[in-house]
Enzyme design. Structure first.
Site, PDB file in Angstrom:
ATOM      1  N   CYS C  85      -2.990  -3.612  -6.802  1.00 42.02           N
ATOM      2  CA  CYS C  85      -4.325  -3.400  -6.232  1.00 42.02           C
ATOM      3  C   CYS C  85      -5.285  -4.486  -6.726  1.00 42.02           C
ATOM      4  O   CYS C  85      -5.147  -5.636  -6.363  1.00 42.02           O
ATOM      5  CB  CYS C  85      -4.800  -1.982  -6.566  1.00 42.02           C
ATOM      6  SG  CYS C  85      -6.204  -1.450  -5.583  1.00 42.02           S
ATOM      7  N   HIS C 200      -0.423   1.875  -5.114  1.00 39.86           N
ATOM      8  CA  HIS C 200      -0.275   2.120  -6.547  1.00 39.86           C
ATOM      9  C   HIS C 200       1.032   2.847  -6.851  1.00 39.86           C
ATOM     10  O   HIS C 200       1.060   4.084  -6.806  1.00 39.86           O
ATOM     11  CB  HIS C 200      -1.419   3.011  -7.037  1.00 39.86           C
ATOM     12  CG  HIS C 200      -2.735   2.319  -7.129  1.00 39.86           C
ATOM     13  ND1 HIS C 200      -3.277   1.893  -8.327  1.00 39.86           N
ATOM     14  CD2 HIS C 200      -3.628   1.978  -6.184  1.00 39.86           C
ATOM     15  CE1 HIS C 200      -4.456   1.322  -8.100  1.00 39.86           C
ATOM     16  NE2 HIS C 200      -4.688   1.360  -6.807  1.00 39.86           N
ATOM     17  N   GLU C 202       2.314   3.600  -9.593  1.00 35.45           N
ATOM     18  CA  GLU C 202       2.190   4.530 -10.725  1.00 35.45           C
ATOM     19  C   GLU C 202       1.650   5.878 -10.289  1.00 35.45           C
ATOM     20  O   GLU C 202       1.809   6.871 -10.983  1.00 35.45           O
ATOM     21  CB  GLU C 202       1.323   3.915 -11.840  1.00 35.45           C
ATOM     22  CG  GLU C 202      -0.183   3.917 -11.614  1.00 35.45           C
ATOM     23  CD  GLU C 202      -0.699   2.795 -10.714  1.00 35.45           C
ATOM     24  OE1 GLU C 202       0.108   2.136 -10.032  1.00 35.45           O
ATOM     25  OE2 GLU C 202      -1.940   2.582 -10.676  1.00 35.45           O
TER      26      GLU C 202
END
Ligand SMILES: Nc1ncnc2c1ncn2[C@@H]1O[C@H](COP(=O)(O)OP(=O)(O)O)[C@@H](O)[C@H]1O
Ligand SMILES: [Mg+2]
Lengths: 83, 720, 230, 83
Positions: C85, C200, C202
């Site tokens: 990002c 993302h 994660e």
């Protein structure tokens, strides 16, 4: 119908804080451009308007600025005809 | 020149003659200019709660798990094992009407400061909103501006927004309501309060430079009604800087971690004068302040301007002199400005100098403690009996499909993901149940603890019956957190009302406070904080009374798989739990949308039953795939929401048509495999999941695809 | 030090990526942007957030933070370097990846899960995935709209590693959430050791968060730490 | 030392998407300004630079633009002295 062109310049009102300008000034100074005294941001909009005459076109652009393009609470704008 | 400009200074600043006399009495002389400015703002409605204070005692924070109750910047509750949660709610109504983006953005900034002032890391924000109808362009502009302001600030500051609420009604056109709630967590030893008690400690101003932002802004905007042509209020726009706030959060958390602050206070309304007088006054001390040391954005500011400036993203830390160097070094590392502006004194005076001149010398505590308390007259609205006498009507053979089409397409019922997909709602990897459900559920990593939050308001029902309406908001939010598996644990309230000088408005206020306090008592939920926003009135029209609550729920352990609306599967059974319907249609979605009426009297709630239902829901959440409370739009809308989220149709037994849209409170739907509903609570099996139609038997049927389309587009189609 | 996670003022996803790296078995350490030494780092992550408030232009100011000279040195030497990002935006600004990111097509922030198709496994981010695999991973950005002047060269070179698509893996206008050219969601450099993506991974690292699809990307990165990418 | 002022105008390179321009045009048309043919967006930065002479100042501003203020991958810039 003719195409008329305008450049609208929109600036933040004086006295309002400008975090983006302040941050950019600091970044320039960190890069060694220590002579920068102030940075302030604005926007320009280049518009092309179809109209029968320049007067109508200009009035339209003024209406657009008042209605949508500029935020009267925070911004001032100027309109300039471009040839 | 208007008459107001020629009035004496205290009148121009919004003070009454009696209040001014009181200042003279406290000081034993006429106030100097800066002093008068300080009293006028600190004694404004917004800062002093002078009209509401007499009634707020109805709320109780008396539960053993409350660590900090109302009065500090945020309420704090104990979660066990050294963990605490801090929560607070605030309104930014008038600033958001003047400039929706910045008004909402600075609202988020302000509520976050309230939470990290306590030593907590802010972990989530919610945004209860109220606007006028979306067919007016100005209302669309306000909604879009407010949502992008919350997104712009919340996302960039790095705190997720996990939900909110939205209501539309004509009386919010000239006066939208923008409330924001924040939640933080901390370890017990990091808790910081705002009392400066050690003489000789230093006051260090951290963060943004002080400029001419919103001088008297919060107080003027929040304490006066809008009149036509009120342009002078416009320069008071405060600009938010989420980047500065992010640095400030990290710097402050590190200050707490290292034990470097004795007390801290954020700067909100009335800026430096409020923060210095409150820290000193709370500790029973005084303070010497030197305004020449304040870092300024505009060098030529007057003492009054510096004292009253409401520049955003500033904090005042009280620090032992031996720690000053370390605090300044830490601020430098986080790239924020810091200046030591004062010293705590024996007291009790707050003494302020500017350019070698004494500009203020007032008892520090008097600014907060000696504010007037008004017992404003209140009176039951004369038309209430007539409104109650008009009963809402629902035909016995109501067409469920046609009605659902109207309801699902309503912007306050339809999908609100247009709003919350603009908000980062996943940061920190805590979001177990996010926006789009009844309540949001967060995990606390490395523990088995979960926190749930729901924000709720119901202005129309509260307008019809302030006491019942406000109580029902509390019960609804309790059920909303219960269906995630949490039990209601603490509440913050935001009381948005009209002009308190209007006796009918004051009556609504008092009724609502009492109703809310009663409901909280029935559920054993402490009220740990709140906010009052009066003068939500434009051109003589008061808003609908709009108390809003933020309910915190707590669970330990967390449900392994908490209920979600999208977990229904073909073949599962549908149950309804909770009290029998009583024909509750006053301020229902049906009466509002189908009949276009606002009338009747909302049903009452039985406190015992409420406690029971809420507890049953919280228990069932540990074993049931789908739980959903029945609220706006009744059973039909609740079922449609489950079907749409799960992409699965359903068939329900034929029931009396009106029962589908009845809004009798404290009922909820459970969906699970047959015979797996593990409860002693009375329940009724009403149907089965499956197919691609919402089939209401004799009452009608509607294709799932059509329902989905209507639901998804309700908000976007009105905005673009 | 194993993985250096660089923190700029305004970064906010640093703890989240540390959490996901931890789940994948990699140790990591936060490094402040004014540090200048990353020796010993087996990999570098520039996480998401709003470095320097995203003022001026996203990534523009961060790209000149003192740490970036070191990040550039390691990247050029072949160290696995990942930008997520805002980190992706910074890597583009720094010229370590081609192109740039501009405002989303609809001028609104987008936070929601999107589908991605793996286009190439020749990168530190996709080596453990398979070509054509569809992953569901949250996007969270205002400036996620990928633009590049030399798009043909980027495509021809096989630099595109992830593309927005629908649940079945097809890409068209409706499955492109932000207007990115050629629906590009992630790219790598010629050396294949630097990668950036807008979504993302994660945030899709545990089933309790809704998806574990991001772990194949995190695990690819972790696997690259010991076996240098080609 | 004298303070020199410049206005830097930064435009998106032709051919790269300009979502601000496209969205604004659509919004204007939705508001009934159907005569708007095209809208393109740019940013302006007003800078104040301390310098001994105009030439040095202008060179500094050019360096600032090249290094930080504009992104050569997607933007063009022009510099204009303001009196
Ligand atoms: N202003 C808003 N901001 C963010 N999320 C919102 C907003 N309004 C509604 N939502 C979300 O939409 C969902 C439905 O809201 P609502 O109907 O008010 O819930 P309930 O009736 O269960 O209280 C909730 O998850 C809520 O968080
Ligand atoms: Mg609900």
């Amino acid at each position: 119908m003719t195409a008329f062109r305008y450049r609208v310049t929109i600036n933040r009102k004086r006295g309002l804080s400008d975090p983006e300008g302040a941050t950019t000034r600091k970044a320039l100074q960190d890069l060694g451009f220590i002579s920068v005294e102030s940075v302030s941001f604005g926007r320009i909009l280049d518009l092309e308007v179809d109209s029968s005459d320049a007067e109508t076109a200009q009035a339209e652009v003024e209406a657009m600025c008042a209605k949508l393009l500029a935020n009267p609470v925070m911004e001032d704008f100027t309109i300039e005809a471009v040839s | 020149m208007t008459a107001k400009d020629q009035a004496p200074p205290h009148i121009q600043l919004g003070m009454t003659d009696e209040e001014y006399e009181h200042v003279i009495e406290i000081l034993g002389r006429e106030p100097m200019a800066a002093e008068l400015a300080m009293y006028s703002v600190m004694w404004s409605e917004h800062c002093s709660y002078k009209s509401s204070r007499a009634h707020l005692g109805a709320f109780s924070a008396d539960q053993p798990w409350v660590v900090v109750g109302p009065g500090e910047n945020a309420g704090v509750v104990d979660l066990g094992d050294g963990w605490l949660a801090a929560l607070r709610i605030e309104s930014h109504n008038h600033p958001s009407y003047v400039e929706p983006y910045q008004g909402a953005a600075t609202g988020v900034g302000g509520i976050l400061r309230d939470v990290f002032t306590m030593g907590a890391r802010p972990i989530a924000v919610w945004d209860p909103l109220r606007f006028g109808p979306l067919d007016e362009p100005r209302n669309r502009y306000l909604l879009e501006g407010v949502v992008s302001g919350i997104a712009g600030y919340g996302n960039a500051v790095g705190v997720p927004t996990l939900g909110g609420e939205i209501e539309f009604a004509d009386r919010f056109s000239q006066n939208p309501l923008v409330n924001v709630m924040a939640l933080g967590i901390l370890q017990r030893d990091q808790l910081v309060l705002s009392a400066a008690s050690e003489v000789g400690s230093l006051a260090i101003l951290l963060g943004n430079a002080t400029g001419r932002d919103g001088i008297g802004g919060a107080s003027i905007l929040a304490s006066a009604s809008f009149e036509e042509g009120d342009e002078e209020k416009r320069p008071n726009v405060q600009v938010g800087d989420p980047f500065e706030e992010k640095k400030l959060i990290e710097a402050c958390l590190e200050l707490y971690d290292r034990g470097l602050v004795e007390a801290i206070q954020d700067l909100g309304a009335a800026g430096i004068s409020c923060a210095t007088s409150e820290t000193a006054g709370n500790g029973g001390r005084g303070m010497e302040v030197d305004l020449d040391r304040v870092h300024l954005r505009e060098p030529d500011m007057t003492a009054g301007e510096i004292l009253m400036s409401e520049s955003q993203e500033r904090m005042l830390a009280i620090v032992r002199p031996e720690d000053e160097a370390e605090v300044l070094a830490l601020a430098k590392r986080w790239e924020i400005e810091a200046s030591t502006i004062g010293t705590v004194t024996e007291g009790p005076q707050l003494v302020v100098h500017h350019r070698d001149e004494l500009v203020a010398d007032v008892p520090a505590a008097s600014l907060a403690d000696d504010a007037p308390v008004y017992h404003r007259p209140f009176e039951r609205p004369g038309d209430l009996d007539e409104i109650w006498a008009r009963e809402p009507e629902v035909p016995p053979d109501v067409d469920a499909a046609a009605t659902l089409r109207l309801l699902l397409d309503d912007p306050a019922i339809g999908d609100r993901s247009w709003i919350w997909t603009q908000y980062d709602h996943m940061l920190f990897l805590n979001t177990v149940v996010g926006p789009g459900h009844d309540g949001s559920l967060l995990r606390i990593k490395e523990t088995d603890k979960g926190l749930a939050v729901s924000t709720d308001g119901d202005a129309l029902r509260t307008y019809l019956d302030a006491r019942r309406g406000a109580a029902r908001i509390v019960f609804e939010s309790a059920l909303n957190v219960a269906v995630t598996g949490a039990r209601p644990y603490a509440l913050v309230d935001n009381l948005n009302f009209g002009n308190p000088e209007v006796p009918e408005v004051m009556w609504q206020f008092v009724e609502a406070v009492e109703g809310m306090a009663w409901a909280c008592g029935e559920l054993d939920v402490p009220v740990v904080g709140g906010n009052v926003s009066f003068y939500n009135q434009t051109d003589g029209v008061d808003i609908y009374p709009a108390p809003v609550v933020g309910m915190l729920g707590f669970c330990e352990p967390m449900p392994e798989r908490p209920p979600r609306l999208d977990r229904a599967e073909p073949g599962m059974s549908i149950y309804v739990l909770g009290p029998e319907t009583v024909g509750d249609f006053a301020a229902s979605a049906y009466d509002r949308i189908v009949n276009g009426e606002l009338r009747g009297r909302p049903a009452d709630v039985d406190g015992d039953a409420a406690r029971h239902v809420v507890a049953a829901a919280a228990t069932l959440a540990h074993t049931t795939p789908v739980l959903h409370d029945i609220s706006s739009g009744g059973l039909a809308v609740a079922l449609a929401e489950i079907a749409i989220a799960s992409r699965c149709g359903l068939t329900v037994d034929t029931m009396p048509g009106p029962e589908l849209f009845d809004e009798t409170p404290l009922r909820f739907v459970a969906v699970t495999h047959d015979d797996e509903l593990d409860t002693n609570e009375p329940h009724r099996r009403i149907g089965t999941m499956g197919g691609d139609v919402l089939d209401f038997g004799d009452a009608g049927r509607i294709d799932l695809a059509e329902a989905t389309e209507l639901f998804r587009n309700a908000l976007p189609r009105r905005l673009h | 030090m194993t993985v250096a996670v660089v923190v700029f003022p305004g970064t906010n996803c640093e703890h989240d990526i540390v959490h996901a790296l931890d789940l994948a078995g990699a140790e990591s350490e936060l490094v402040w942007h004014t540090d200048t030494d990353l020796s010993g780092a087996m990999g570098v992550v520039l996480p998401g957030g709003f470095a320097h408030g995203d003022y001026l232009r996203t990534g523009a100011i961060a790209r000149f933070s003192p740490i970036m000279a070191e990040v550039e040195r390691l990247a050029i030497e072949g160290t696995p370097t990942l930008g997520i990002c805002n980190g992706f935006q910074i890597l583009c600004e720094a010229g370590l990846l081609p192109g740039a990111l501009v405002a989303n097509r609809d001028l609104a922030f987008i936070c929601k899960p999107v589908h991605l198709r793996v286009e190439s496994t020749e990168s530190i981010l996709t080596r453990s995935a398979t070509v054509g695999q569809v992953l569901e991973i949250p996007l969270n950005s205002y400036e996620g709209n990928y633009v590049a002047a030399d798009l043909d060269a980027i495509e021809a070179d096989g630099d595109v590693i992830l593309r927005y698509c629908d649940a079945t893996g097809r890409s068209d206008e409706t499955s492109n959430p932000n207007g990115s050219m050629n629906a590009i969601a992630g790219i790598t450099n010629r050396g294949r050791n630097v990668a950036g993506l807008m979504p993302h991974p994660e945030r899709a690292s545990e089933s309790i968060l809704g998806s574990e699809d991001g772990m194949v990307l995190i695990e690819s990165f972790v696997a690259s730490l010991t076996v240098p990418a080609t």
